[in-house]
Scaffold this motif. Structure first.
Motif, short mmCIF file in Angstrom:
data_model
loop_
_atom_site.label_atom_id
_atom_site.label_comp_id
_atom_site.label_asym_id
_atom_site.label_seq_id
_atom_site.Cartn_x
_atom_site.Cartn_y
_atom_site.Cartn_z
N THR A 165 -14.62 81.41 -67.22
CA THR A 165 -15.82 81.50 -68.05
C THR A 165 -16.18 82.96 -68.26
OG1 THR A 165 -17.22 81.34 -66.08
CG2 THR A 165 -16.69 79.28 -67.23
N ASP A 166 -16.97 83.20 -69.28
CA ASP A 166 -17.42 84.57 -69.57
C ASP A 166 -18.68 84.85 -68.76
OD1 ASP A 166 -17.73 87.03 -70.64
OD2 ASP A 166 -18.21 86.38 -72.67
N ASP A 167 -18.69 85.94 -68.03
CA ASP A 167 -19.83 86.30 -67.18
C ASP A 167 -20.24 87.74 -67.49
OD1 ASP A 167 -21.80 86.46 -65.25
OD2 ASP A 167 -20.38 86.88 -63.63
N PRO A 168 -21.10 87.93 -68.49
CA PRO A 168 -21.49 89.29 -68.86
C PRO A 168 -22.19 90.05 -67.74
CG PRO A 168 -22.14 87.71 -70.56
CD PRO A 168 -21.72 86.92 -69.37
N SER A 169 -22.77 89.33 -66.77
CA SER A 169 -23.50 90.00 -65.69
C SER A 169 -22.56 90.56 -64.63
CB SER A 169 -24.48 89.02 -65.03
OG SER A 169 -23.78 88.04 -64.27
N GLY A 170 -21.28 90.19 -64.70
CA GLY A 170 -20.34 90.67 -63.71
C GLY A 170 -20.62 90.17 -62.31
N GLY A 171 -21.24 88.99 -62.20
CA GLY A 171 -21.53 88.41 -60.90
C GLY A 171 -22.91 88.71 -60.39
N ALA A 172 -23.66 89.53 -61.14
CA ALA A 172 -25.03 89.87 -60.71
C ALA A 172 -25.95 88.66 -60.79
CB ALA A 172 -25.57 91.01 -61.56
N GLU A 173 -25.67 87.75 -61.71
CA GLU A 173 -26.46 86.53 -61.85
C GLU A 173 -25.58 85.33 -61.52
OE1 GLU A 173 -28.10 86.38 -65.74
OE2 GLU A 173 -29.02 88.37 -65.61
N GLY A 174 -26.07 84.49 -60.63
CA GLY A 174 -25.27 83.33 -60.24
C GLY A 174 -24.11 83.74 -59.36
N GLY A 175 -23.10 82.88 -59.32
CA GLY A 175 -21.97 83.14 -58.44
C GLY A 175 -20.81 83.82 -59.11
N GLY A 176 -20.97 84.29 -60.34
CA GLY A 176 -19.88 84.94 -61.05
C GLY A 176 -19.11 83.96 -61.91
N ALA A 177 -18.04 84.46 -62.50
CA ALA A 177 -17.23 83.63 -63.41
C ALA A 177 -16.57 82.49 -62.63
CB ALA A 177 -16.18 84.48 -64.09
N GLN A 178 -16.43 81.35 -63.30
CA GLN A 178 -15.70 80.22 -62.74
C GLN A 178 -14.29 80.20 -63.30
OE1 GLN A 178 -17.87 76.51 -62.47
NE2 GLN A 178 -19.85 77.58 -62.52
N VAL A 179 -13.33 79.82 -62.46
CA VAL A 179 -11.91 80.01 -62.79
C VAL A 179 -11.12 78.76 -62.46
CG1 VAL A 179 -9.84 81.39 -62.32
CG2 VAL A 179 -12.11 82.49 -62.35
N ASP A 180 -10.09 78.50 -63.25
CA ASP A 180 -9.10 77.49 -62.93
C ASP A 180 -7.73 78.04 -63.32
OD1 ASP A 180 -8.03 75.11 -62.01
OD2 ASP A 180 -8.37 74.02 -63.90
N THR A 181 -6.72 77.74 -62.51
CA THR A 181 -5.35 78.22 -62.77
C THR A 181 -4.37 77.06 -62.68
OG1 THR A 181 -4.87 78.74 -60.46
CG2 THR A 181 -5.92 80.46 -61.78
N LYS A 182 -3.24 77.23 -63.36
CA LYS A 182 -2.14 76.27 -63.26
C LYS A 182 -0.82 77.02 -63.34
CE LYS A 182 -4.37 72.30 -63.08
NZ LYS A 182 -5.61 72.94 -62.58
N SER A 183 0.12 76.64 -62.46
CA SER A 183 1.47 77.19 -62.51
C SER A 183 2.33 76.26 -63.36
CB SER A 183 2.06 77.29 -61.09
OG SER A 183 1.29 78.16 -60.29
N PHE A 184 3.19 76.84 -64.19
CA PHE A 184 4.06 76.02 -65.05
C PHE A 184 5.34 76.79 -65.32
CE2 PHE A 184 1.70 78.75 -67.86
CZ PHE A 184 2.54 79.04 -68.93
N THR A 185 6.30 76.08 -65.86
CA THR A 185 7.61 76.67 -66.13
C THR A 185 7.99 76.42 -67.59
OG1 THR A 185 8.33 76.34 -63.84
CG2 THR A 185 10.05 76.63 -65.50
N VAL A 186 8.53 77.43 -68.24
CA VAL A 186 9.06 77.31 -69.60
C VAL A 186 10.58 77.26 -69.47
CG1 VAL A 186 9.27 78.38 -71.86
CG2 VAL A 186 7.11 78.52 -70.62
N ARG A 187 11.17 76.20 -70.01
CA ARG A 187 12.62 76.04 -69.94
C ARG A 187 13.29 76.49 -71.23
NH1 ARG A 187 13.73 76.39 -64.87
NH2 ARG A 187 13.01 74.66 -63.59
#
Length: 386
Positions: A364-386
Protein backbone atom coordinates in the motif's frame (compact mmCIF):
# COMPACT_ATOMS: atom_id res chain seq x y z
CA UNK A 1 -61.41 -0.21 -41.00
CA UNK A 2 -58.81 1.69 -39.02
CA UNK A 3 -59.90 1.89 -35.38
CA UNK A 4 -58.09 5.21 -34.98
CA UNK A 5 -60.93 7.57 -35.99
CA UNK A 6 -58.88 10.64 -35.13
CA UNK A 7 -56.18 9.98 -37.70
CA UNK A 8 -56.25 12.70 -40.45
CA UNK A 9 -57.08 11.50 -43.98
CA UNK A 10 -54.30 11.01 -46.50
CA UNK A 11 -53.64 13.80 -48.92
CA UNK A 12 -52.81 13.17 -52.59
CA UNK A 13 -49.26 14.45 -52.13
CA UNK A 14 -48.53 12.23 -49.09
CA UNK A 15 -45.64 9.82 -49.84
CA UNK A 16 -46.48 6.15 -50.11
CA UNK A 17 -44.90 4.05 -47.34
CA UNK A 18 -44.33 0.37 -48.00
CA UNK A 19 -45.18 -1.68 -44.94
CA UNK A 20 -42.16 -3.62 -43.74
CA UNK A 21 -39.64 -1.61 -45.74
CA UNK A 22 -36.29 -1.26 -44.03
CA UNK A 23 -36.86 -4.39 -41.94
CA UNK A 24 -34.64 -6.65 -44.03
CA UNK A 25 -31.51 -5.61 -42.16
CA UNK A 26 -33.25 -6.09 -38.79
CA UNK A 27 -34.47 -9.52 -39.87
CA UNK A 28 -31.00 -10.51 -41.00
CA UNK A 29 -29.45 -9.38 -37.72
CA UNK A 30 -32.10 -11.12 -35.64
CA UNK A 31 -31.60 -14.35 -37.58
CA UNK A 32 -27.85 -14.09 -37.02
CA UNK A 33 -28.27 -13.67 -33.28
CA UNK A 34 -30.62 -16.65 -33.09
CA UNK A 35 -28.21 -18.79 -35.07
CA UNK A 36 -25.34 -17.84 -32.78
CA UNK A 37 -27.36 -18.68 -29.67
CA UNK A 38 -28.47 -21.97 -31.23
CA UNK A 39 -24.88 -22.85 -31.99
CA UNK A 40 -24.02 -22.49 -28.31
CA UNK A 41 -26.66 -25.07 -27.33
CA UNK A 42 -25.27 -28.52 -26.74
CA UNK A 43 -28.25 -30.67 -25.76
CA UNK A 44 -27.38 -33.72 -23.73
CA UNK A 45 -28.88 -37.17 -24.05
CA UNK A 46 -32.17 -36.69 -22.17
CA UNK A 47 -34.37 -39.28 -23.82
CA UNK A 48 -33.78 -41.94 -21.16
CA UNK A 49 -34.50 -39.52 -18.31
CA UNK A 50 -37.67 -38.18 -19.98
CA UNK A 51 -38.97 -41.68 -20.66
CA UNK A 52 -38.29 -42.66 -17.04
CA UNK A 53 -40.16 -39.63 -15.80
CA UNK A 54 -43.04 -40.36 -18.16
CA UNK A 55 -43.30 -43.95 -16.93
CA UNK A 56 -43.29 -42.72 -13.32
CA UNK A 57 -45.92 -40.00 -13.92
CA UNK A 58 -49.32 -40.73 -12.36
CA UNK A 59 -52.34 -41.12 -14.62
CA UNK A 60 -54.65 -38.23 -13.80
CA UNK A 61 -57.68 -39.15 -15.90
CA UNK A 62 -59.54 -42.33 -16.74
CA UNK A 63 -58.98 -43.75 -20.16
CA UNK A 64 -55.61 -42.00 -20.61
CA UNK A 65 -53.10 -44.72 -21.48
CA UNK A 66 -49.64 -44.11 -20.06
CA UNK A 67 -48.07 -44.96 -23.41
CA UNK A 68 -49.31 -41.64 -24.80
CA UNK A 69 -47.12 -39.86 -22.24
CA UNK A 70 -44.14 -41.84 -23.42
CA UNK A 71 -44.86 -41.04 -27.05
CA UNK A 72 -45.37 -37.35 -26.26
CA UNK A 73 -42.06 -37.20 -24.38
CA UNK A 74 -40.21 -38.86 -27.26
CA UNK A 75 -41.83 -36.46 -29.72
CA UNK A 76 -40.72 -33.49 -27.60
CA UNK A 77 -37.12 -34.71 -27.60
CA UNK A 78 -37.19 -35.19 -31.38
CA UNK A 79 -38.69 -31.72 -31.88
CA UNK A 80 -36.05 -29.96 -29.76
CA UNK A 81 -33.18 -31.89 -31.34
CA UNK A 82 -34.51 -31.29 -34.84
CA UNK A 83 -35.02 -27.59 -34.25
CA UNK A 84 -31.52 -27.19 -32.86
CA UNK A 85 -30.05 -29.07 -35.81
CA UNK A 86 -31.93 -26.83 -38.26
CA UNK A 87 -30.65 -23.65 -36.66
CA UNK A 88 -27.07 -24.83 -36.27
CA UNK A 89 -27.04 -26.30 -39.76
CA UNK A 90 -27.90 -23.00 -41.36
CA UNK A 91 -25.08 -21.37 -43.34
CA UNK A 92 -22.98 -18.61 -41.85
CA UNK A 93 -24.74 -15.26 -41.92
CA UNK A 94 -22.63 -12.15 -42.36
CA UNK A 95 -24.10 -9.12 -40.68
CA UNK A 96 -22.84 -5.66 -41.59
CA UNK A 97 -21.16 -4.10 -38.56
CA UNK A 98 -20.34 -0.50 -37.77
CA UNK A 99 -18.05 1.48 -40.03
CA UNK A 100 -18.32 -1.06 -42.83
CA UNK A 101 -17.02 -4.01 -40.80
CA UNK A 102 -18.47 -7.50 -41.21
CA UNK A 103 -19.08 -9.90 -38.34
CA UNK A 104 -19.44 -13.66 -38.86
CA UNK A 105 -22.17 -14.85 -36.54
CA UNK A 106 -21.74 -18.60 -36.96
CA UNK A 107 -18.57 -20.62 -36.75
CA UNK A 108 -16.71 -17.71 -35.16
CA UNK A 109 -15.93 -17.40 -31.42
CA UNK A 110 -17.56 -14.61 -29.50
CA UNK A 111 -15.17 -11.68 -29.15
CA UNK A 112 -13.53 -11.69 -25.75
CA UNK A 113 -13.00 -8.52 -23.74
CA UNK A 114 -9.32 -8.19 -22.86
CA UNK A 115 -8.46 -7.95 -19.20
CA UNK A 116 -7.47 -4.47 -17.95
CA UNK A 117 -3.86 -3.97 -18.86
CA UNK A 118 -1.44 -1.64 -17.21
CA UNK A 119 1.82 -1.85 -19.02
CA UNK A 120 2.49 1.54 -17.50
CA UNK A 121 1.21 0.39 -14.14
CA UNK A 122 -2.11 2.20 -14.26
CA UNK A 123 -4.69 -0.49 -15.06
CA UNK A 124 -7.47 -0.78 -12.48
CA UNK A 125 -10.67 -2.51 -11.62
CA UNK A 126 -12.86 -1.89 -8.62
CA UNK A 127 -14.60 -5.25 -8.51
CA UNK A 128 -14.36 -6.49 -4.94
CA UNK A 129 -14.62 -10.22 -5.48
CA UNK A 130 -13.86 -12.13 -2.29
CA UNK A 131 -14.80 -15.57 -3.50
CA UNK A 132 -14.74 -17.54 -6.76
CA UNK A 133 -17.49 -16.85 -9.21
CA UNK A 134 -18.37 -20.53 -9.17
CA UNK A 135 -18.75 -23.12 -6.46
CA UNK A 136 -16.16 -25.65 -5.45
CA UNK A 137 -15.04 -27.50 -8.54
CA UNK A 138 -15.73 -31.17 -9.15
CA UNK A 139 -12.56 -31.54 -11.24
CA UNK A 140 -10.42 -32.27 -8.17
CA UNK A 141 -9.14 -35.79 -7.52
CA UNK A 142 -11.66 -38.14 -5.96
CA UNK A 143 -12.12 -37.41 -2.27
CA UNK A 144 -11.02 -33.78 -2.49
CA UNK A 145 -12.59 -30.40 -3.11
CA UNK A 146 -10.79 -27.68 -5.02
CA UNK A 147 -11.27 -23.91 -4.83
CA UNK A 148 -11.94 -23.92 -1.07
CA UNK A 149 -11.24 -20.54 0.60
CA UNK A 150 -9.02 -20.75 3.67
CA UNK A 151 -7.92 -17.68 5.63
CA UNK A 152 -4.57 -17.34 7.36
CA UNK A 153 -2.85 -14.70 9.48
CA UNK A 154 0.17 -12.66 8.46
CA UNK A 155 2.02 -9.82 10.14
CA UNK A 156 1.91 -6.64 8.07
CA UNK A 157 1.69 -2.95 8.83
CA UNK A 158 2.62 -3.67 12.44
CA UNK A 159 -0.34 -5.96 13.18
CA UNK A 160 -1.68 -9.46 12.42
CA UNK A 161 -4.10 -9.39 9.47
CA UNK A 162 -6.01 -11.87 7.35
CA UNK A 163 -4.90 -13.31 4.04
CA UNK A 164 -6.71 -15.88 1.87
CA UNK A 165 -5.71 -18.86 -0.21
CA UNK A 166 -7.89 -21.06 -2.43
CA UNK A 167 -6.92 -24.65 -1.72
CA UNK A 168 -7.57 -28.19 -2.85
CA UNK A 169 -8.36 -30.04 0.38
CA UNK A 170 -9.74 -33.40 1.52
CA UNK A 171 -13.51 -33.58 1.37
CA UNK A 172 -14.59 -33.81 4.99
CA UNK A 173 -18.30 -33.50 4.25
CA UNK A 174 -18.73 -30.37 2.15
CA UNK A 175 -16.99 -27.00 1.77
CA UNK A 176 -17.62 -25.71 5.32
CA UNK A 177 -16.21 -28.69 7.21
CA UNK A 178 -13.44 -29.14 4.63
CA UNK A 179 -12.35 -25.51 4.94
CA UNK A 180 -12.36 -25.54 8.75
CA UNK A 181 -10.45 -28.81 8.95
CA UNK A 182 -7.91 -27.44 6.45
CA UNK A 183 -7.52 -24.25 8.48
CA UNK A 184 -6.57 -26.30 11.55
CA UNK A 185 -4.67 -29.16 9.91
CA UNK A 186 -2.98 -27.74 6.82
CA UNK A 187 -0.13 -25.27 6.49
CA UNK A 188 -0.34 -22.10 4.33
CA UNK A 189 1.30 -22.24 0.92
CA UNK A 190 2.82 -18.82 1.62
CA UNK A 191 5.54 -19.14 4.29
CA UNK A 192 4.73 -15.61 5.51
CA UNK A 193 1.35 -16.78 6.83
CA UNK A 194 0.52 -18.81 9.94
CA UNK A 195 -2.36 -20.08 12.08
CA UNK A 196 -2.60 -20.53 15.86
CA UNK A 197 -5.21 -23.30 15.52
CA UNK A 198 -3.96 -26.84 16.25
CA UNK A 199 -5.03 -29.87 14.18
CA UNK A 200 -8.61 -30.72 15.06
CA UNK A 201 -9.78 -34.30 15.43
CA UNK A 202 -13.48 -33.36 15.57
CA UNK A 203 -15.50 -30.50 14.15
CA UNK A 204 -19.28 -30.50 13.95
CA UNK A 205 -21.44 -27.87 12.31
CA UNK A 206 -25.10 -27.02 12.75
CA UNK A 207 -26.69 -24.63 10.27
CA UNK A 208 -30.05 -23.06 11.08
CA UNK A 209 -31.06 -20.47 8.52
CA UNK A 210 -28.10 -18.10 8.22
CA UNK A 211 -26.73 -18.95 11.69
CA UNK A 212 -23.87 -21.44 11.87
CA UNK A 213 -22.82 -23.15 15.12
CA UNK A 214 -19.44 -24.90 15.12
CA UNK A 215 -18.28 -27.19 17.91
CA UNK A 216 -14.57 -27.98 18.24
CA UNK A 217 -12.66 -30.51 20.26
CA UNK A 218 -10.33 -29.13 22.91
CA UNK A 219 -7.16 -30.06 20.99
CA UNK A 220 -7.93 -27.37 18.39
CA UNK A 221 -7.08 -24.62 20.91
CA UNK A 222 -4.27 -26.41 22.73
CA UNK A 223 -1.56 -23.85 21.84
CA UNK A 224 -0.39 -21.96 24.91
CA UNK A 225 1.54 -18.99 23.54
CA UNK A 226 -1.03 -16.93 21.65
CA UNK A 227 -1.13 -13.18 22.20
CA UNK A 228 -4.45 -11.41 22.69
CA UNK A 229 -4.02 -9.59 19.37
CA UNK A 230 -3.39 -12.82 17.45
CA UNK A 231 -6.20 -14.60 19.31
CA UNK A 232 -8.72 -11.90 18.36
CA UNK A 233 -7.59 -12.08 14.75
CA UNK A 234 -7.77 -15.89 14.83
CA UNK A 235 -11.45 -15.70 15.79
CA UNK A 236 -12.07 -13.58 12.70
CA UNK A 237 -9.93 -16.01 10.69
CA UNK A 238 -12.39 -18.70 11.76
CA UNK A 239 -15.45 -16.56 10.95
CA UNK A 240 -14.11 -15.46 7.55
CA UNK A 241 -13.20 -19.03 6.57
CA UNK A 242 -16.56 -20.46 7.65
CA UNK A 243 -18.65 -17.76 5.94
CA UNK A 244 -16.59 -17.87 2.72
CA UNK A 245 -16.92 -21.66 2.56
CA UNK A 246 -20.65 -21.37 3.22
CA UNK A 247 -20.93 -19.09 0.20
CA UNK A 248 -19.15 -21.70 -1.91
CA UNK A 249 -21.67 -24.24 -0.63
CA UNK A 250 -24.47 -21.83 -1.62
CA UNK A 251 -25.70 -21.68 1.98
CA UNK A 252 -24.89 -18.07 2.96
CA UNK A 253 -24.10 -17.54 6.63
CA UNK A 254 -24.32 -14.24 8.52
CA UNK A 255 -23.18 -15.33 12.00
CA UNK A 256 -20.87 -18.01 13.39
CA UNK A 257 -20.95 -19.30 16.96
CA UNK A 258 -17.83 -21.17 18.11
CA UNK A 259 -18.09 -23.71 20.93
CA UNK A 260 -15.40 -25.90 22.48
CA UNK A 261 -16.60 -29.31 23.63
CA UNK A 262 -20.16 -28.01 23.34
CA UNK A 263 -19.62 -25.02 25.63
CA UNK A 264 -18.58 -21.34 25.45
CA UNK A 265 -14.87 -21.00 26.14
CA UNK A 266 -11.94 -18.63 26.56
CA UNK A 267 -9.73 -19.43 23.57
CA UNK A 268 -6.09 -19.62 24.62
CA UNK A 269 -7.24 -18.01 27.84
CA UNK A 270 -7.61 -14.57 26.26
CA UNK A 271 -10.69 -14.29 24.00
CA UNK A 272 -14.21 -15.43 24.83
CA UNK A 273 -16.35 -17.31 22.30
CA UNK A 274 -19.80 -18.84 22.51
CA UNK A 275 -22.00 -16.10 21.09
CA UNK A 276 -22.96 -15.39 17.46
CA UNK A 277 -20.22 -13.42 15.66
CA UNK A 278 -20.37 -11.70 12.28
CA UNK A 279 -17.50 -10.75 10.02
CA UNK A 280 -15.65 -7.68 11.21
CA UNK A 281 -15.11 -4.93 8.64
CA UNK A 282 -12.52 -5.81 6.00
CA UNK A 283 -10.56 -2.65 6.61
CA UNK A 284 -10.16 -3.56 10.30
CA UNK A 285 -9.02 -7.20 10.08
CA UNK A 286 -7.96 -7.99 6.51
CA UNK A 287 -4.64 -7.10 4.97
CA UNK A 288 -5.04 -4.01 2.82
CA UNK A 289 -3.22 -5.72 -0.03
CA UNK A 290 -3.19 -9.27 -1.40
CA UNK A 291 -1.31 -10.75 -4.33
CA UNK A 292 -3.94 -12.82 -6.14
CA UNK A 293 -1.82 -13.91 -9.10
CA UNK A 294 0.63 -15.46 -9.52
CA UNK A 295 -0.04 -17.66 -6.50
CA UNK A 296 2.74 -18.86 -4.22
CA UNK A 297 5.07 -21.23 -6.10
CA UNK A 298 3.12 -20.98 -9.35
CA UNK A 299 4.83 -21.60 -12.69
CA UNK A 300 3.78 -19.30 -15.54
CA UNK A 301 4.64 -19.25 -19.22
CA UNK A 302 7.41 -17.04 -20.53
CA UNK A 303 6.59 -13.69 -22.05
CA UNK A 304 3.92 -11.32 -20.81
CA UNK A 305 3.08 -12.06 -17.16
CA UNK A 306 -0.15 -10.74 -15.67
CA UNK A 307 -0.11 -9.72 -12.01
CA UNK A 308 -3.34 -9.31 -10.08
CA UNK A 309 -3.76 -7.64 -6.71
CA UNK A 310 -6.58 -6.80 -4.37
CA UNK A 311 -6.96 -4.30 -1.57
CA UNK A 312 -7.35 -0.69 -0.55
CA UNK A 313 -4.73 2.04 -0.36
CA UNK A 314 -4.22 5.77 0.05
CA UNK A 315 -5.64 7.50 -3.03
CA UNK A 316 -6.14 4.01 -4.56
CA UNK A 317 -2.40 3.81 -5.28
CA UNK A 318 -0.43 0.58 -4.89
CA UNK A 319 3.32 0.08 -5.34
CA UNK A 320 4.75 -3.04 -6.91
CA UNK A 321 8.20 -4.50 -7.45
CA UNK A 322 9.45 -7.63 -9.22
CA UNK A 323 12.80 -8.97 -8.03
CA UNK A 324 14.89 -12.06 -8.53
CA UNK A 325 15.06 -14.52 -5.64
CA UNK A 326 18.42 -12.94 -4.84
CA UNK A 327 16.76 -9.52 -4.44
CA UNK A 328 17.84 -7.78 -7.66
CA UNK A 329 15.13 -5.41 -8.89
CA UNK A 330 13.81 -6.41 -12.33
CA UNK A 331 10.87 -4.00 -12.66
CA UNK A 332 8.80 -1.69 -10.45
CA UNK A 333 5.93 0.74 -10.71
CA UNK A 334 2.51 1.56 -9.36
CA UNK A 335 -1.08 0.49 -10.07
CA UNK A 336 -4.49 1.87 -9.19
CA UNK A 337 -7.15 -0.17 -7.40
CA UNK A 338 -9.85 0.00 -4.77
CA UNK A 339 -11.65 3.26 -4.06
CA UNK A 340 -9.06 5.21 -2.10
CA UNK A 341 -11.61 5.69 0.70
CA UNK A 342 -11.57 2.26 2.34
CA UNK A 343 -13.23 0.30 -0.45
CA UNK A 344 -11.46 -2.85 -1.63
CA UNK A 345 -11.00 -3.74 -5.29
CA UNK A 346 -8.89 -5.65 -7.79
CA UNK A 347 -6.19 -4.27 -10.04
CA UNK A 348 -3.69 -5.74 -12.45
CA UNK A 349 -0.65 -4.94 -14.53
CA UNK A 350 1.64 -6.82 -16.91
CA UNK A 351 5.34 -7.18 -17.50
CA UNK A 352 7.41 -9.23 -19.91
CA UNK A 353 9.86 -11.44 -18.00
CA UNK A 354 12.46 -13.93 -19.21
CA UNK A 355 12.59 -17.41 -17.68
CA UNK A 356 13.70 -17.40 -14.07
CA UNK A 357 12.64 -17.37 -10.42
CA UNK A 358 11.03 -14.17 -9.15
CA UNK A 359 9.25 -12.50 -6.24
CA UNK A 360 6.39 -10.05 -6.69
CA UNK A 361 5.88 -7.55 -3.86
CA UNK A 362 2.74 -5.44 -3.58
CA UNK A 363 2.40 -2.73 -0.96
CA UNK A 364 0.00 0.00 0.00
CA UNK A 365 1.03 3.62 -0.41
CA UNK A 366 2.06 5.23 2.88
CA UNK A 367 2.93 8.91 2.38
CA UNK A 368 3.66 9.28 6.12
CA UNK A 369 6.51 6.79 5.92
CA UNK A 370 5.20 4.93 8.96
CA UNK A 371 4.65 8.03 11.08
CA UNK A 372 0.90 7.37 11.04
CA UNK A 373 -0.40 3.91 11.76
CA UNK A 374 1.78 0.86 11.36
CA UNK A 375 3.26 1.76 7.98
CA UNK A 376 2.69 0.24 4.57
CA UNK A 377 1.04 -3.18 4.33
CA UNK A 378 2.76 -5.75 2.13
CA UNK A 379 2.15 -9.09 0.47
CA UNK A 380 4.66 -11.14 -1.56
CA UNK A 381 4.57 -14.22 -3.75
CA UNK A 382 7.38 -16.32 -5.22
CA UNK A 383 6.83 -17.64 -8.74
CA UNK A 384 8.71 -19.07 -11.68
CA UNK A 385 8.65 -18.11 -15.37
CA UNK A 386 9.32 -21.07 -17.65
Amino acid sequence: MNPDDNRPPLRPDDPTVEIGSGLHEVETHLRAVLVEDAESIRPGERLSAILAEAHAAPVTGSGTPRRWLVLAAAAAVALVAGGTFWLVGRPTVLVPGPAGTTVATQGSPRPSTPAPSAGSGTGASTSAATAPATGASSSAPSGTITGVPVYWIGETGGAPRLFREFRTVPDEGGPILSALYAMTREQPLDPDYFTPWAPSSRITVDLEGSALVVDLDGDTVSATTVSSQVAERAVQQFVYTATAAASIARTPVSTVTVLVEGQPADLWGVVRVGRPMARAAQVDVQSHVWVLAPTEGEEVGSGRVTFTGYGTSFEANFLWQVTTRAGAVVAEGNAMGGTGTGGFGEFEFQRTLPPGDYVITLSTDDPSGGAEGGGAQVDTKSFTVR
